[in-house]
Design an enzyme around this catalytic site. Structure first.
Site, PDB file in Angstrom:
ATOM      1  N   ASP A 204      22.910-118.064  -3.250  1.00 22.61           N
ATOM      2  CA  ASP A 204      23.103-119.142  -4.234  1.00 22.61           C
ATOM      3  C   ASP A 204      22.047-120.246  -4.161  1.00 22.61           C
ATOM      4  O   ASP A 204      22.066-121.179  -4.964  1.00 22.61           O
ATOM      5  CB  ASP A 204      24.506-119.755  -4.084  1.00 22.61           C
ATOM      6  CG  ASP A 204      24.775-120.249  -2.674  1.00 22.61           C
ATOM      7  OD1 ASP A 204      24.024-119.863  -1.746  1.00 22.61           O
ATOM      8  OD2 ASP A 204      25.730-121.017  -2.482  1.00 22.61           O
ATOM      9  N   GLU A 289      22.659-121.853  13.319  1.00 24.47           N
ATOM     10  CA  GLU A 289      21.200-121.745  13.313  1.00 24.47           C
ATOM     11  C   GLU A 289      20.623-122.144  14.669  1.00 24.47           C
ATOM     12  O   GLU A 289      19.777-121.436  15.223  1.00 24.47           O
ATOM     13  CB  GLU A 289      20.595-122.639  12.222  1.00 24.47           C
ATOM     14  CG  GLU A 289      20.978-122.259  10.796  1.00 24.47           C
ATOM     15  CD  GLU A 289      22.288-122.878  10.303  1.00 24.47           C
ATOM     16  OE1 GLU A 289      23.048-123.429  11.148  1.00 24.47           O
ATOM     17  OE2 GLU A 289      22.551-122.821   9.084  1.00 24.47           O
TER      18      GLU A 289
HETATM   19  N1  UDP Z   1      29.048-115.134   1.998  1.00 19.19           N
HETATM   20  C1  UDP Z   1      29.591-113.933   2.423  1.00 19.19           C
HETATM   21  N2  UDP Z   1      30.943-113.846   2.595  1.00 19.19           N
HETATM   22  C2  UDP Z   1      31.804-114.891   2.366  1.00 19.19           C
HETATM   23  C3  UDP Z   1      31.229-116.115   1.930  1.00 19.19           C
HETATM   24  C4  UDP Z   1      29.861-116.215   1.776  1.00 19.19           C
HETATM   25  O1  UDP Z   1      28.846-112.972   2.623  1.00 19.19           O
HETATM   26  O2  UDP Z   1      33.030-114.738   2.544  1.00 19.19           O
HETATM   27  C5  UDP Z   1      27.596-115.242   1.788  1.00 19.19           C
HETATM   28  C6  UDP Z   1      27.191-115.903   0.477  1.00 19.19           C
HETATM   29  O3  UDP Z   1      27.062-114.945  -0.551  1.00 19.19           O
HETATM   30  C7  UDP Z   1      25.895-116.586   0.828  1.00 19.19           C
HETATM   31  C8  UDP Z   1      26.053-116.909   2.308  1.00 19.19           C
HETATM   32  O4  UDP Z   1      27.078-116.059   2.816  1.00 19.19           O
HETATM   33  O5  UDP Z   1      24.789-115.713   0.660  1.00 19.19           O
HETATM   34  C9  UDP Z   1      26.455-118.366   2.547  1.00 19.19           C
HETATM   35  O6  UDP Z   1      27.669-118.645   1.881  1.00 19.19           O
HETATM   36  P1  UDP Z   1      27.858-119.924   0.953  1.00 19.19           P
HETATM   37  O7  UDP Z   1      26.745-120.000  -0.008  1.00 19.19           O
HETATM   38  O8  UDP Z   1      29.245-119.894   0.394  1.00 19.19           O
HETATM   39  O9  UDP Z   1      27.747-121.061   2.029  1.00 19.19           O
HETATM   40  P2  UDP Z   1      27.336-122.597   1.903  1.00 19.19           P
HETATM   41  O10 UDP Z   1      26.434-122.742   0.720  1.00 19.19           O
HETATM   42  O11 UDP Z   1      28.615-123.313   1.736  1.00 19.19           O
HETATM   43  O12 UDP Z   1      26.663-122.873   3.175  1.00 19.19           O
HETATM   44 MN    MN Z   2      25.408-121.544  -0.424  1.00 20.19          MN
END
Ligand code: UDP
Ligand code: MN
Length: 344
Positions: A204, A289
């Site tokens: 995203d 990280e």
């Molecule tokens: N993701 C995943 N499983 C989940 C939730 C998220 O594989 O149950 C993936 C999501 O598609 C993205 C990455 O992990 O590529 C980080 O997730 P997210 O963008 O929701 O996290 P944030 O932006 O809140 O750090």
């Molecule tokens: Mn994200």
């Protein structure tokens, strides 16, 4: 002055070379006067004609060889530099590991992401589904995306899943998926021949394609700012005299590597040399990280990129959840709602 003149001469000779190439190509395609595919494969051309065309081609080829020799003799370094550009065998591959999971906006995210990656030479996309099986949507999407890719899947166990009522930062996401991507690299590449860099790109975020050229020649670990991260305009490594000395972040700046997932890349050989370096679901919140990077490098070794960490080339954007309230309203009114056979 001399440099300018030699540049002009070089350009002049290059243009002549190009001209000859174009002439040969044009000749090959318009030889014979019919503008259909017969003109490219002229079965009805008499043998004599073919002979003379062959001779013409041979003459042009030999002219081209002479020119090449002249160019090599006159400008050996420039020819070598051009050859390097044309021959990309020595250019490091960027291995992008992306965790992804099924939701209404998934295909839109993957489409956007793939269109960014299509602008990046030598990129290998490792897309890992958070799912017990490879879904048809992602399989079909990948098969026509035009990128070099590897499709993997592993499901996150329910205990590590964020519940819909939880804040999004409560549990780390994509952990097993990124680890599976690392495992694939460790299985398929060899430490003595591997030439590349690994980047963890969530599905995203928003990426400037310049970011990939910044990271491509990472020796150990490169770092740079991430826009819209950590409830700030950006989070960033702090660079003093060309070295990372601390972190500009509100949340726990005392972390050894206070960077977001989007803010670093790792030379693939380093990861092959350190098979124990993996992401851990059990680390304290916000420490995913820093935990991984602590296993492979030190702050003093970090390579600051993006103009000494003064340019934002990646943004931690988050896509709004799709609001499908009218689908239910349709059903309540006795209408069938949208066609489930239409993939979104
Ligand atoms: N993701 C995943 N499983 C989940 C939730 C998220 O594989 O149950 C993936 C999501 O598609 C993205 C990455 O992990 O590529 C980080 O997730 P997210 O963008 O929701 O996290 P944030 O932006 O809140 O750090
Ligand atoms: Mn994200």
């Amino acid at each position: 002055m001399f440099v300018q003149r030699s540049k002009l001469l070089f350009l002049y000779i290059s243009v002549i070379c190009l001209g000859i190439f174009v002439t040969i190509l044009t000749y090959a395609s318009i030889a014979g006067d019919k503008p259909d595919c017969q003109s490219v494969f002229p079965h009805d051309v008499p043998l004599q004609d073919l002979d003379s065309r062959q001779q013409e081609l041979d003459r042009k080829l030999s002219q081209l060889r002479d020119l090449e020799v002249t160019l090599r003799r006159s400008y050996p370094q420039k020819v070598a530099a051009i050859e390097q550009i044309v021959d990309d065998r020595h250019v490091p591959t960027i291995y992008v590991i992306t965790p992804t999971y099924a939701r209404t906006v998934q295909k839109a995210e993957l489409t956007r992401l793939s269109y960014t990656f299509l602008h990046v030479p030598k990129l290998h996309w490792i897309l890992v589904e958070d799912s017990p099986t490879k879904t048809a949507l992602v399989s079909q999407f990948l098969s026509r995306c035009g990128l070099t890719y590897t499709h993997l899947n592993v499901a996150t166990p329910p205990v590590f899943k964020t519940k819909s009522a939880d804040p999004h930062w409560l549990k780390p996401r994509g952990v097993l998926q990124r680890n599976l991507g690392l495992e694939w690299l460790r299985e398929h590449l060899h430490a003595d021949t591997a030439n590349g860099v690994v980047y963890f790109a969530d599905d995203d975020n928003t990426y400037d394609i310049q970011l990939f050229e910044e990271m491509r020649y990472t020796k150990r670990v490169s770092v740079w700012p991430v826009g819209l991260s950590g409830y700030l305009r950006y989070e960033s490594p702090v660079v003093t005299n060309g070295h990372v000395t601390s972190w500009f972040t509100y949340f726990r700046p005392d972390r050894a590597f206070a960077t977001d997932m989007a803010g670093f890349s790792i030379n693939v050989r380093l990861l092959l040399d350190r098979p124990e370096a993996v992401f851990k679901n059990t680390v304290r919140r916000g420490h995913l990280e820093t935990n991984l990077l602590s296993a492979i490098t030190t702050m003093g070794e970090l390579e600051p990129k993006a103009h000494n960490c003064t340019k934002v080339l990646v943004w931690h954007t988050r896509t709004e959840k799709a609001d499908l309230r009218n689908e239910d309203k349709f059903k309540k009114r006795g209408f069938p709602g949208s066609n489930p056979d239409i993939e979104v």
